[in-house]
Design a protein around this motif. Structure first.
Motif, PDB file in Angstrom:
ATOM      1  N   GLY A   4       0.820  -1.206   0.000  1.00 49.22           N
ATOM      2  CA  GLY A   4       0.000   0.000   0.000  1.00 49.22           C
ATOM      3  C   GLY A   4       0.845   1.244   0.000  1.00 49.22           C
ATOM      4  N   SER A   5       0.192   2.369   0.243  1.00 46.34           N
ATOM      5  CA  SER A   5       0.875   3.661   0.295  1.00 46.34           C
ATOM      6  C   SER A   5       0.945   4.128   1.734  1.00 46.34           C
ATOM      7  CB  SER A   5       0.135   4.685  -0.563  1.00 46.34           C
ATOM      8  OG  SER A   5       0.143   4.301  -1.919  1.00 46.34           O
ATOM      9  N   VAL A   6       2.104   4.635   2.127  1.00 45.74           N
ATOM     10  CA  VAL A   6       2.306   5.073   3.504  1.00 45.74           C
ATOM     11  C   VAL A   6       3.269   6.246   3.503  1.00 45.74           C
ATOM     12  CG1 VAL A   6       4.209   3.452   3.879  1.00 45.74           C
ATOM     13  CG2 VAL A   6       2.859   4.243   5.832  1.00 45.74           C
ATOM     14  N   GLN A   7       3.177   7.074   4.513  1.00 45.55           N
ATOM     15  CA  GLN A   7       4.107   8.201   4.630  1.00 45.55           C
ATOM     16  C   GLN A   7       5.410   7.734   5.266  1.00 45.55           C
ATOM     17  OE1 GLN A   7       1.989  11.414   6.662  1.00 45.55           O
ATOM     18  NE2 GLN A   7       1.625  12.347   4.658  1.00 45.55           N
ATOM     19  N   ALA A   8       6.452   8.475   4.998  1.00 42.84           N
ATOM     20  CA  ALA A   8       7.759   8.177   5.581  1.00 42.84           C
ATOM     21  C   ALA A   8       7.639   8.106   7.103  1.00 42.84           C
ATOM     22  CB  ALA A   8       8.773   9.230   5.175  1.00 42.84           C
ATOM     23  N   GLY A   9       8.318   7.109   7.675  1.00 44.42           N
ATOM     24  CA  GLY A   9       8.232   6.885   9.112  1.00 44.42           C
ATOM     25  C   GLY A   9       7.151   5.911   9.516  1.00 44.42           C
ATOM     26  N   GLY A  10       6.280   5.571   8.571  1.00 42.88           N
ATOM     27  CA  GLY A  10       5.170   4.671   8.860  1.00 42.88           C
ATOM     28  C   GLY A  10       5.567   3.204   8.800  1.00 42.88           C
ATOM     29  N   SER A  11       4.558   2.349   8.952  1.00 46.00           N
ATOM     30  CA  SER A  11       4.789   0.904   9.007  1.00 46.00           C
ATOM     31  C   SER A  11       3.796   0.169   8.126  1.00 46.00           C
ATOM     32  CB  SER A  11       4.643   0.393  10.450  1.00 46.00           C
ATOM     33  OG  SER A  11       5.581   0.998  11.304  1.00 46.00           O
ATOM     34  N   LEU A  12       4.199  -0.996   7.670  1.00 47.43           N
ATOM     35  CA  LEU A  12       3.340  -1.908   6.927  1.00 47.43           C
ATOM     36  C   LEU A  12       3.735  -3.328   7.285  1.00 47.43           C
ATOM     37  CD1 LEU A  12       3.221  -0.576   3.221  1.00 47.43           C
ATOM     38  CD2 LEU A  12       1.285  -0.775   4.795  1.00 47.43           C
ATOM     39  N   THR A  13       2.793  -4.248   7.117  1.00 44.45           N
ATOM     40  CA  THR A  13       3.118  -5.667   7.225  1.00 44.45           C
ATOM     41  C   THR A  13       2.700  -6.358   5.938  1.00 44.45           C
ATOM     42  OG1 THR A  13       2.936  -5.773   9.633  1.00 44.45           O
ATOM     43  CG2 THR A  13       2.685  -7.824   8.429  1.00 44.45           C
ATOM     44  N   LEU A  14       3.656  -6.990   5.285  1.00 44.60           N
ATOM     45  CA  LEU A  14       3.391  -7.758   4.083  1.00 44.60           C
ATOM     46  C   LEU A  14       3.192  -9.219   4.452  1.00 44.60           C
ATOM     47  CD1 LEU A  14       6.079  -6.260   1.665  1.00 44.60           C
ATOM     48  CD2 LEU A  14       3.788  -5.408   2.209  1.00 44.60           C
TER      49      LEU A  14
END
Length: 125
Positions: free
Chosen positions: A10-20
Motif C-alpha cells: 500500500g501507500s504510507v508516509q515516511a516513518g510509517g509501518s506496513l506488514t506484508l
C-alpha cells in the motif's frame, strides 16, 4: 512447485509501518525470502529466513527496520516494515527454495525457484 501469493502492500508516509504477507501452498523447510525491485533497478534481497532453524539474514539497508517472520501452521511468511523511507518504495516479492545456500547467495534472486507476483509498497516523503 510451491505457489506464493503476496498481500499487504500500500501507500504510507515516511516513518510509517506496513506488514506484508505471503501465503504459501506448502511450507518449505528451506529458505524463504523477501525481495524488492524499484523501477529501473535490479531485484534485491532484503530479508531471508531458513525455516529449518529460524536463522535470519537482512540486507544492510533494512537491518533494524524490517523483520521477517513465518507462521508454519498457517503456511504464511510475513515482512514487518517499520520506519519506512521513500527509498523503500518498490514491488516486494516473496520467494522460496530448498537448496543449500552459502553466504551472500541467500540474497541472490537466481538462488530461488519459486516466486509470487508481488505487492507494491509506496512511501511518500
Amino acid at each position: 512447485q510451491v505457489q506464493l501469493v503476496e498481500s499487504g502492500g500500500g501507500s504510507v508516509q515516511a516513518g510509517g509501518s506496513l506488514t506484508l504477507s505471503c501465503a504459501a501452498s506448502r511450507f518449505t523447510s528451506g529458505y524463504m525470502a523477501w525481495f524488492r525491485q524499484a523501477p529501473g533497478k535490479e531485484r534485491e534481497g532484503v530479508a531471508v529466513i531458513l525455516i529449518r532453524d529460524g536463522r535470519t539474514f537482512y540486507a544492510d539497508t533494512v537491518k533494524g527496520r524490517f523483520t521477517i517472520s513465518p507462521d508454519n501452521a498457517k503456511k504464511m511468511l510475513y515482512l514487518h516494515l517499520n520506519s519506512l523511507k521513500p527509498e523503500d518504495t518498490a514491488m516486494y516479492y516473496c520467494a522460496a527454495d530448498w537448496t543449500y545456500m552459502s553466504g551472500q547467495t541467500v540474497f541472490h534472486s537466481g538462488s530461488y525457484a519459486a516466486w509470487g507476483p508481488g505487492t507494491q509498497v509506496t512511501v511518500s516523503s
